[in-house]
Design a protein around this motif. Sequence first.
Motif, PDB file in Angstrom:
ATOM      1  N   LEU A   1     -10.378 -49.030 -24.687  1.00 28.31           N
ATOM      2  CA  LEU A   1      -9.550 -49.978 -25.440  1.00 28.31           C
ATOM      3  C   LEU A   1      -9.576 -49.667 -26.931  1.00 28.31           C
ATOM      4  CD1 LEU A   1     -10.516 -53.301 -23.601  1.00 28.31           C
ATOM      5  CD2 LEU A   1      -8.418 -51.959 -23.339  1.00 28.31           C
ATOM      6  N   ASP A   2     -10.735 -49.305 -27.462  1.00 25.74           N
ATOM      7  CA  ASP A   2     -10.825 -48.935 -28.888  1.00 25.74           C
ATOM      8  C   ASP A   2      -9.959 -47.725 -29.182  1.00 25.74           C
ATOM      9  OD1 ASP A   2     -12.550 -51.019 -29.305  1.00 25.74           O
ATOM     10  OD2 ASP A   2     -14.368 -49.774 -29.199  1.00 25.74           O
ATOM     11  N   ALA A   3      -9.965 -46.743 -28.264  1.00 24.19           N
ATOM     12  CA  ALA A   3      -9.152 -45.539 -28.482  1.00 24.19           C
ATOM     13  C   ALA A   3      -7.667 -45.885 -28.498  1.00 24.19           C
ATOM     14  CB  ALA A   3      -9.441 -44.508 -27.393  1.00 24.19           C
ATOM     15  N   VAL A   4      -7.248 -46.811 -27.619  1.00 19.41           N
ATOM     16  CA  VAL A   4      -5.835 -47.207 -27.587  1.00 19.41           C
ATOM     17  C   VAL A   4      -5.467 -47.960 -28.865  1.00 19.41           C
ATOM     18  CG1 VAL A   4      -4.130 -48.595 -26.358  1.00 19.41           C
ATOM     19  CG2 VAL A   4      -5.782 -47.224 -25.079  1.00 19.41           C
ATOM     20  N   ARG A   5      -6.386 -48.862 -29.319  1.00 19.72           N
ATOM     21  CA  ARG A   5      -6.083 -49.633 -30.543  1.00 19.72           C
ATOM     22  C   ARG A   5      -5.924 -48.732 -31.752  1.00 19.72           C
ATOM     23  NH1 ARG A   5     -10.629 -52.729 -28.631  1.00 19.72           N
ATOM     24  NH2 ARG A   5      -9.954 -54.502 -27.363  1.00 19.72           N
TER      25      ARG A   5
ATOM     26  N   VAL B   1     -11.609 -39.652 -25.388  1.00 21.16           N
ATOM     27  CA  VAL B   1     -12.795 -40.483 -25.260  1.00 21.16           C
ATOM     28  C   VAL B   1     -13.522 -40.074 -23.977  1.00 21.16           C
ATOM     29  CG1 VAL B   1     -11.520 -42.305 -24.056  1.00 21.16           C
ATOM     30  CG2 VAL B   1     -13.666 -42.861 -25.205  1.00 21.16           C
ATOM     31  N   ASP B   2     -14.864 -40.061 -24.020  1.00 17.73           N
ATOM     32  CA  ASP B   2     -15.668 -39.727 -22.848  1.00 17.73           C
ATOM     33  C   ASP B   2     -15.973 -41.004 -22.066  1.00 17.73           C
ATOM     34  OD1 ASP B   2     -17.686 -37.054 -24.296  1.00 17.73           O
ATOM     35  OD2 ASP B   2     -15.606 -37.142 -23.640  1.00 17.73           O
ATOM     36  N   VAL B   3     -15.646 -41.012 -20.771  1.00 22.47           N
ATOM     37  CA  VAL B   3     -15.868 -42.182 -19.916  1.00 22.47           C
ATOM     38  C   VAL B   3     -16.402 -41.723 -18.566  1.00 22.47           C
ATOM     39  CG1 VAL B   3     -14.022 -43.500 -21.031  1.00 22.47           C
ATOM     40  CG2 VAL B   3     -13.510 -42.127 -19.015  1.00 22.47           C
ATOM     41  N   ARG B   4     -16.926 -42.698 -17.816  1.00 27.84           N
ATOM     42  CA  ARG B   4     -17.351 -42.430 -16.453  1.00 27.84           C
ATOM     43  C   ARG B   4     -16.334 -43.018 -15.478  1.00 27.84           C
ATOM     44  NH1 ARG B   4     -23.069 -44.994 -17.841  1.00 27.84           N
ATOM     45  NH2 ARG B   4     -21.648 -45.911 -19.368  1.00 27.84           N
TER      46      ARG B   4
ATOM     47  N   TRP C   1     -18.950 -38.327 -15.309  1.00 29.47           N
ATOM     48  CA  TRP C   1     -18.453 -38.265 -16.689  1.00 29.47           C
ATOM     49  C   TRP C   1     -17.191 -37.413 -16.772  1.00 29.47           C
ATOM     50  CZ3 TRP C   1     -19.596 -41.106 -20.816  1.00 29.47           C
ATOM     51  CH2 TRP C   1     -20.814 -41.786 -20.846  1.00 29.47           C
ATOM     52  N   HIS C   2     -16.204 -37.904 -17.518  1.00 32.58           N
ATOM     53  CA  HIS C   2     -14.954 -37.184 -17.787  1.00 32.58           C
ATOM     54  C   HIS C   2     -14.595 -37.335 -19.262  1.00 32.58           C
ATOM     55  CE1 HIS C   2     -14.633 -37.553 -13.437  1.00 32.58           C
ATOM     56  NE2 HIS C   2     -13.614 -36.689 -13.448  1.00 32.58           N
ATOM     57  N   THR C   3     -13.884 -36.346 -19.794  1.00 29.04           N
ATOM     58  CA  THR C   3     -13.228 -36.495 -21.095  1.00 29.04           C
ATOM     59  C   THR C   3     -11.801 -36.965 -20.837  1.00 29.04           C
ATOM     60  OG1 THR C   3     -14.546 -34.839 -22.222  1.00 29.04           O
ATOM     61  CG2 THR C   3     -12.403 -35.322 -23.157  1.00 29.04           C
TER      62      THR C   3
ATOM     63  N   GLY D   1      -3.040 -40.947 -19.215  1.00 30.91           N
ATOM     64  CA  GLY D   1      -4.418 -40.478 -19.322  1.00 30.91           C
ATOM     65  C   GLY D   1      -4.641 -39.251 -18.458  1.00 30.91           C
ATOM     66  N   VAL D   2      -5.242 -38.222 -19.045  1.00 37.58           N
ATOM     67  CA  VAL D   2      -5.617 -37.002 -18.314  1.00 37.58           C
ATOM     68  C   VAL D   2      -7.132 -36.853 -18.442  1.00 37.58           C
ATOM     69  CG1 VAL D   2      -5.341 -34.514 -18.085  1.00 37.58           C
ATOM     70  CG2 VAL D   2      -3.394 -35.929 -18.805  1.00 37.58           C
ATOM     71  N   ALA D   3      -7.844 -36.873 -17.316  1.00 38.41           N
ATOM     72  CA  ALA D   3      -9.312 -36.846 -17.326  1.00 38.41           C
ATOM     73  C   ALA D   3      -9.815 -35.510 -16.810  1.00 38.41           C
ATOM     74  CB  ALA D   3      -9.875 -37.987 -16.469  1.00 38.41           C
ATOM     75  N   THR D   4     -10.673 -34.887 -17.605  1.00 35.48           N
ATOM     76  CA  THR D   4     -11.290 -33.602 -17.236  1.00 35.48           C
ATOM     77  C   THR D   4     -12.771 -33.835 -16.943  1.00 35.48           C
ATOM     78  OG1 THR D   4      -9.743 -32.449 -18.688  1.00 35.48           O
ATOM     79  CG2 THR D   4     -11.704 -31.239 -17.961  1.00 35.48           C
ATOM     80  N   ASP D   5     -13.218 -33.359 -15.783  1.00 31.79           N
ATOM     81  CA  ASP D   5     -14.617 -33.559 -15.348  1.00 31.79           C
ATOM     82  C   ASP D   5     -15.570 -32.768 -16.242  1.00 31.79           C
ATOM     83  OD1 ASP D   5     -17.065 -33.698 -14.037  1.00 31.79           O
ATOM     84  OD2 ASP D   5     -16.127 -33.862 -12.081  1.00 31.79           O
ATOM     85  N   ILE D   6     -16.465 -33.477 -16.928  1.00 29.54           N
ATOM     86  CA  ILE D   6     -17.468 -32.820 -17.789  1.00 29.54           C
ATOM     87  C   ILE D   6     -18.873 -33.219 -17.349  1.00 29.54           C
ATOM     88  CG2 ILE D   6     -15.918 -32.730 -19.774  1.00 29.54           C
ATOM     89  CD1 ILE D   6     -17.503 -35.140 -20.908  1.00 29.54           C
TER      90      ILE D   6
END
Length: 888
Positions: free
Chosen positions: A57-61, A72-75, A85-87, A105-110
């Motif tokens: 949400l912070d990244a969108v704001r 943003v890195d999220v799980r 974990w993904h970027t 949103g495009v999530a890459t596995d990190i």
Amino acid sequence: MYDPAHFLPSFVWRADRDGLVRYVNPWASRYLGIPAEQIIGRTWRDFVHPDDINSVLDAVRTMGDGSLLRNVDVRLLRGDRVFHWHTLHLQAQRDESGRIGDTVGVATDIHHCRHAWAMYEASERRLKAAFHGARMGAWEWDMKNREVRMTEQLAELYSFPPGTEAVALSDLWNRVAPEYREPFQQKVERALQCGGPFEFDFVLDNDTHPARWLRMRGHAEFDGQGELARVHGVTFDISRQRAAEDSLILSERRYRALVESTGALVWSAHPDGEIRPADEPWGKFTGANPVRLENWGWLDFVHPDDREVAREAWLDVLQKGTAGSITFRMRRYDGRYRMVQAHAAPLYDEHGTLQEWFGTTTDVTAQHEAQAAIEARSLRLNVAMQAAEIHIVALDVASWTLSFEVAGEPQERETLAYEAALSRVHPDDRPVLDRYVRELAAGGDPGAHFEFRVQSPGGEQWMEGSALLQRAADGKPLRLIASVVDITDRKRMELMLRETDRRKDEFLAMLAHELRNPLAPIRTAIALFEKQDGIDQRSAGLIKLMRRQTEHMTRIVDDLLEVSRITQGRIALQLEPLLVGTAVYHAVEAMAASVEARGQHMHVDVSDATAWVRGDATRISQILVNILNNASKYTPEKGNISISARADEQSVEIVTTDTGTGISAELLPKVFELFSQGERTLDRSSGGLGIGLSLVKKLVELHDGTITVQSEGEGRGTTVTVRLPRLHHHERHSAQVLSEPAASAKSTALRLLIVDDNRDAADSLAMLCELEGHSTRTAYSSVEAIEAAAQLRPDAALLDIGLPDIDGYELARRLRPKDETLPFLIAITGYGQAEDRLRAQSAGFDYHFVKPVNAEGLLKLLSSLTAQEPGSRTGDVAPQAADPDAMT
């Protein structure tokens, strides 16, 4: 419509302003373990770890600042209910009212990379803790720059200020005590001349008492020309050890003087009674080799009448475990028997365990103490070996057999024939290791370290070791002694990081290619606007703005591709003699418009206009334009930029200075690292990807040159110095002609077939060509193109390569059968690497343009084609007026 996300091996979704998912690709459906139709309509919060929702949400704001891209890195919750974990790359779209609407949103596995990095950081912390606990510091001497880089522990040992990471080599040597300084330098010079590992002790120059002793261990490294390049090693504090040794030596001297004054001989024994006599006194007394007295051999020197009594008395003392005395006759070196008294005393440790027996028969006390000291040193060495998991291997040169000593188990040894041991080594490493061993055994110097893999039941193990040759008294090779350490975990980490780096390069190349496609119609549309008459001043300014930003984006894409190519070793330089002055002026000319737009002042000074270098004209221009572009980008309006070229007998030096923002001391050592930038501002006024100087450094090094960056700090400007080897007159054979293109002949209209599955790209390119008077026909697939070509009979065909049905290579073969001369075939593609051009040439293409196409270059090419006779093409060189990318 072609959907790239459908085939993308990454988690892709699109959500509306309320967070409801409106689209997911197949990869996301497989990852979540939920059919796509059941995901549509659910909120994205269902798949994100609760602790990471606020981060998204912070990244969108923050997209409200003008940028619609955020990472943003999220799980993300996997189908097996495990979070990985993904970027997450977020891109928002605005609606008609300007508000943020849908978000993609495009999530890459990190997950594995993050885990590996955590393991690496933990390893680094353990290593630092080990260095700190051992009072040990590591260092590297740069012998060419006479500089020392050091760890914080070494800086503390030498009493340098906290935070010191590098000092001059002379500053380090000046820390040695004056009386040790000259011997220290002599030892260093001798060690470096030998080239092998070295070790010696010295005293620091300080007022502490007792003096601080340090022990240095190092190894020299030579470059490809055999010149000393750098020295690596460690230094640790041995003050306590030296004090203890001095104390022990003093104690030994006192005890030896006392024992020698009594004329007694000393001996020791294992708890089981096996005697260990000291060498010299027993040899002098008996006249025989003391080895003969070891274990129960001393009985041979006892009088035959006393031999059994002495044996039984010694066994009785052993059984009781208490001190005892035995009197017997022992043969002296002159054959006479003398009465001697042997006193034996047991030695127990703090746990009440018998460690050994101590006895006196003759005066050997000092030797016994020396033996005890040796055993203590052996114990310390064994503890160190056990902590470092070091294995000691000895190879007997005479018999070519190996003996192994396992760390922590000094009594457990294994003997093995050399060939049998070599058979355990991985087949790929076997020849290299065998060559190393045999060269060292022959007295050569193959290097201090070696690596090899061992095949074991538990899997493949990586080993690292170093070896030394031990010689006999006559100088002949006696044995090889090597220390070997298991580095399997470290090697796996290296391979993992290397694979990660390879995937990064592939991603950069793919990203750059994908960005070319949307840039192509934008650049063509800008060219169309520029050709319109009667444009008002405001519109003309907006068109120039779009062109500048498009060119900036194109440069970024090109830089991404260049970094990927250089990293993968896929750049081959076209070297030829070049005038440095001409190269400088061409770079200045290329940057003139940008510098003028910012109201900056540029000063050019080429004092020696006849200095030559051997280089690739395109890459030399790329180097200088990149440096000038950086100078202009980070210099405020009305600022000053200067570029000068000087030459001496050995090299040509090109120096660029500016009055810009400068570089902070923290960033300066990292300016050549990929994606390294200074502090980013919210307005991104000094934007970029942080790859410019990294790319420039790689290109300069490909030319056997060097580049340095200097800055006195933020706000104090930057100086960039490029040094290239000078090419002298007798070495020049040809030079590139740098002149204005010849005027093209008067053009006539051509029938053009334009084929691209991107309708915007095809239509905009057709409009541009029609403005020049050419007749065009567009096709959006290969099937349409074949039908259109049969009707139009085009003079030239402009073909995209990545077509969905039949690719551009095959389409080219069908449009112009073998032995035909028309139509001219021109590739318009996002693939611009050397192998792509060669493949286009083999498919029959006459010219090759990389998206986004340089409109002026393409139109000049078409104009030149109207003046050519069929069959006059060379097939591999574009007209001089065409864009440089137009060469196949």
